[in-house]
Motif scaffolding. Sequence first.
Motif, PDB file in Angstrom:
ATOM      1  N   LEU A  48      20.076  -5.306  -7.586  1.00 42.06           N
ATOM      2  CA  LEU A  48      19.456  -6.060  -6.507  1.00 42.06           C
ATOM      3  C   LEU A  48      19.766  -5.373  -5.196  1.00 42.06           C
ATOM      4  O   LEU A  48      20.849  -4.809  -5.031  1.00 42.06           O
ATOM      5  CB  LEU A  48      20.007  -7.485  -6.433  1.00 42.06           C
ATOM      6  N   ALA A  49      18.831  -5.460  -4.271  1.00 38.66           N
ATOM      7  CA  ALA A  49      19.070  -4.887  -2.951  1.00 38.66           C
ATOM      8  C   ALA A  49      18.178  -5.558  -1.934  1.00 38.66           C
ATOM      9  O   ALA A  49      17.054  -5.931  -2.242  1.00 38.66           O
ATOM     10  CB  ALA A  49      18.794  -3.391  -2.978  1.00 38.66           C
ATOM     11  N   ASP A  50      18.687  -5.704  -0.730  1.00 45.56           N
ATOM     12  CA  ASP A  50      17.860  -6.056   0.412  1.00 45.56           C
ATOM     13  C   ASP A  50      17.693  -4.767   1.194  1.00 45.56           C
ATOM     14  O   ASP A  50      18.678  -4.177   1.652  1.00 45.56           O
ATOM     15  CB  ASP A  50      18.525  -7.115   1.284  1.00 45.56           C
ATOM     16  N   VAL A  51      16.459  -4.316   1.322  1.00 46.33           N
ATOM     17  CA  VAL A  51      16.183  -3.028   1.955  1.00 46.33           C
ATOM     18  C   VAL A  51      15.037  -3.160   2.945  1.00 46.33           C
ATOM     19  O   VAL A  51      14.168  -4.009   2.802  1.00 46.33           O
ATOM     20  CB  VAL A  51      15.823  -1.958   0.897  1.00 46.33           C
ATOM     21  N   ARG A  52      15.023  -2.308   3.934  1.00 50.79           N
ATOM     22  CA  ARG A  52      13.886  -2.237   4.844  1.00 50.79           C
ATOM     23  C   ARG A  52      12.754  -1.530   4.124  1.00 50.79           C
ATOM     24  O   ARG A  52      12.967  -0.561   3.404  1.00 50.79           O
ATOM     25  CB  ARG A  52      14.247  -1.479   6.104  1.00 50.79           C
ATOM     26  N   LEU A  53      11.536  -2.039   4.326  1.00 49.73           N
ATOM     27  CA  LEU A  53      10.345  -1.455   3.706  1.00 49.73           C
ATOM     28  C   LEU A  53       9.422  -0.961   4.810  1.00 49.73           C
ATOM     29  O   LEU A  53       9.008  -1.735   5.663  1.00 49.73           O
ATOM     30  CB  LEU A  53       9.609  -2.494   2.859  1.00 49.73           C
ATOM     31  N   SER A  54       9.071   0.321   4.775  1.00 47.55           N
ATOM     32  CA  SER A  54       8.136   0.830   5.781  1.00 47.55           C
ATOM     33  C   SER A  54       6.692   0.593   5.361  1.00 47.55           C
ATOM     34  O   SER A  54       5.790   0.638   6.188  1.00 47.55           O
ATOM     35  CB  SER A  54       8.382   2.319   6.045  1.00 47.55           C
ATOM     36  N   ALA A  55       6.457   0.338   4.079  1.00 48.79           N
ATOM     37  CA  ALA A  55       5.106   0.074   3.562  1.00 48.79           C
ATOM     38  C   ALA A  55       5.169  -1.078   2.568  1.00 48.79           C
ATOM     39  O   ALA A  55       5.028  -0.883   1.366  1.00 48.79           O
ATOM     40  CB  ALA A  55       4.553   1.330   2.901  1.00 48.79           C
ATOM     41  N   PRO A  56       5.379  -2.323   3.040  1.00 55.37           N
ATOM     42  CA  PRO A  56       5.523  -3.457   2.115  1.00 55.37           C
ATOM     43  C   PRO A  56       4.267  -3.689   1.294  1.00 55.37           C
ATOM     44  O   PRO A  56       3.178  -3.281   1.690  1.00 55.37           O
ATOM     45  CB  PRO A  56       5.797  -4.649   3.034  1.00 55.37           C
ATOM     46  N   PRO A  57       4.405  -4.322   0.124  1.00 59.16           N
ATOM     47  CA  PRO A  57       3.233  -4.602  -0.709  1.00 59.16           C
ATOM     48  C   PRO A  57       2.233  -5.495   0.011  1.00 59.16           C
ATOM     49  O   PRO A  57       2.616  -6.325   0.837  1.00 59.16           O
ATOM     50  CB  PRO A  57       3.805  -5.299  -1.936  1.00 59.16           C
ATOM     51  N   ALA A  58       0.969  -5.318  -0.319  1.00 61.84           N
ATOM     52  CA  ALA A  58      -0.091  -6.131   0.294  1.00 61.84           C
ATOM     53  C   ALA A  58       0.005  -7.583  -0.163  1.00 61.84           C
ATOM     54  O   ALA A  58      -0.301  -8.499   0.591  1.00 61.84           O
ATOM     55  CB  ALA A  58      -1.453  -5.552  -0.056  1.00 61.84           C
TER      56      ALA A  58
END
Length: 111
Positions: free
Chosen positions: A2-12
């Motif tokens: 598990l991870a909380d991460v920054r997403l530069s291109a999150p899912p639509a």
Amino acid sequence: MLADVRLSAPPADVLAANGWADAFAFVAPFGDAGTASSPGTGHQVDDAAPLELAEIREVTRRALGTDFGMGEARWLSRFHSDERQLPRYRVGRVFLAGDAAHCHSPAAARA
């Protein structure tokens, strides 16, 4: 994992999830980050083993075809699924119910 991460291109969509061969991943965006769970079913590692974001990225790419631009990790964790319930809910005058009577995957609690 598990991870909380920054997403530069999150899912639509609200949630991206898929399994492929020995990988499963889901990404649920929230705010400027997302939660990724990517257990590789054929790769069992001790829960205490160090975890790097590169490992989560790799499994997520195998399962979903992308890592959604995973960047800075707020936290990373390994776990194994301990989904189970008590064999008896009452012993004498003690009665367990709700969260005291079971445990479940941390991914289910987070998603």
